[in-house]
Design an enzyme around this catalytic site. Structure first.
Site, PDB file in Angstrom:
ATOM      1  CG  HIS A   1      12.973  -7.748 -54.496  1.00  0.00           C
ATOM      2  ND1 HIS A   1      11.970  -7.442 -55.375  1.00  0.00           N
ATOM      3  CD2 HIS A   1      13.870  -8.488 -55.212  1.00  0.00           C
ATOM      4  CE1 HIS A   1      12.228  -7.989 -56.557  1.00  0.00           C
ATOM      5  NE2 HIS A   1      13.376  -8.630 -56.482  1.00  0.00           N
TER       6      HIS A   1
ATOM      7  CB  ILE B   1       8.811  -4.058 -56.632  1.00  0.00           C
ATOM      8  CG1 ILE B   1      10.092  -4.710 -57.186  1.00  0.00           C
ATOM      9  CG2 ILE B   1       8.662  -2.628 -57.144  1.00  0.00           C
ATOM     10  CD1 ILE B   1      10.113  -4.823 -58.702  1.00  0.00           C
TER      11      ILE B   1
ATOM     12  N   GLY C   1       8.969 -11.041 -58.130  1.00  0.00           N
ATOM     13  CA  GLY C   1       8.020 -11.683 -59.029  1.00  0.00           C
ATOM     14  C   GLY C   1       7.807 -13.143 -58.677  1.00  0.00           C
TER      15      GLY C   1
END
Length: 292
Positions: free
Chosen positions: A200, A215, A218
């Site tokens: 991340h 990314i 989540g």
């Protein structure tokens, strides 16, 4: 084999004492976009946002349970160090998450958190680990959470495949639709709550995992979605939330916009979340908030 399913499930639960205070709660809420709601004229000082950011008015979103005490090495990533499990973080993705709160989470608290591998499923080309965490303080149970961790390349060991039921897309239009922008630095802020996976933050590591850039966590999308549902459907009252579950269906990148669609009925809100800039690609599915 890096995953010994029988050993992992048979291992003794691990208990850790965790604690948190208003600073941890405020940091978490900021990490999921509190104080930046585009629907408010002045989100930094709006009363609806101050309940997430100002210590004198603070309440705790139940999704905070996924990071509480994370500095002690607990939570989903911490569970990957359980006996029988030896995997590369570059092969790990968060598949699903659920949290059930037994009573409202206090702004300041201390609890014993007990974690175990509840199941290991064989999906053929991957393994799915179900990591269960229960937390209780002196007054009794606080929350129970399940994280389903998808480990690429670790299936094919002949184990049980596990549940694979998928919900059907609602046939009617959603009752509510809101959009929430993701700041370019949001993953860097969110990881300060304890999820240090370099996927991340580190472009090089993200490349090894098959992504062209880091990314978003989540669980950050998970928290942003619960806040949107709480503010839109529940009048901002977190104490009405009983449980919250989702399946992660796609990745989210910092700088994108989440389109959060909500269907209300009875004591449940069904939710789907999409990435606006990528043709509304779904990123959260099979998502439900149970409430009073």
């Amino acid at each position: 084999m890096p995953i010994d399913a029988e050993k992992a499930v048979a291992a003794e639960p691990r208990s850790t004492r965790i604690s948190w205070d208003h600073k941890d709660v405020q940091l978490y809420h900021l990490g999921i976009g509190a104080g930046a709601d585009p629907d408010r004229a002045d989100p930094a000082t709006d009363p609806g946002e101050l309940r997430y950011t100002l210590e004198s008015r603070l309440q705790v979103l139940p999704s905070f349970a996924t990071v509480a005490g994370a500095g002690a090495g607990v939570g989903a990533v911490g569970g990957l160090s359980s006996p029988g499990i030896d995997v590369d973080l570059a092969d790990v993705l968060h598949g699903a998450q659920s949290v059930r709160v037994h009573r409202p989470i206090p702004v300041k608290g201390s609890a014993v958190q007990t974690s175990k591998v509840a199941a290991v499923y064989d999906k053929g080309k991957a393994a799915v680990l179900v990591l269960r965490t229960d937390a209780a303080d002196d007054e009794g149970p606080l929350w129970t959470s399940d994280a389903q961790i998808f480990v690429r390349g670790e299936g094919g060991f002949g184990g049980e495949r596990g549940p694979s039921e998928r919900m059907v897309h609602p046939a009617v239009a959603p009752n509510h639709i809101v959009e929430r922008p993701i700041r370019p630095d949001q993953a860097l802020l969110y990881r300060l709550s304890g999820d240090w996976n370099p996927l991340h933050a580190d472009p090089e590591f993200a490349g090894l995992a098959g992504f062209d850039r880091p990314i978003l966590h989540g669980l950050c999308t998970y928290g942003m979605t619960l806040k949107a549902v709480t503010d839109t459907v529940l009048g901002g009252d977190v104490t009405r939330i009983r449980s919250y579950r989702t399946r992660f269906t796609g990745v989210v990148f910092p700088g994108e916009t989440l389109r959060i669609e909500m269907w209300t009925g009875g004591n449940e809100v069904r939710v789907e979340v999409r990435a606006v800039e990528r043709d509304n690609a779904m990123v959260l599915g099979d998502t439900f908030v149970e409430h009073s």
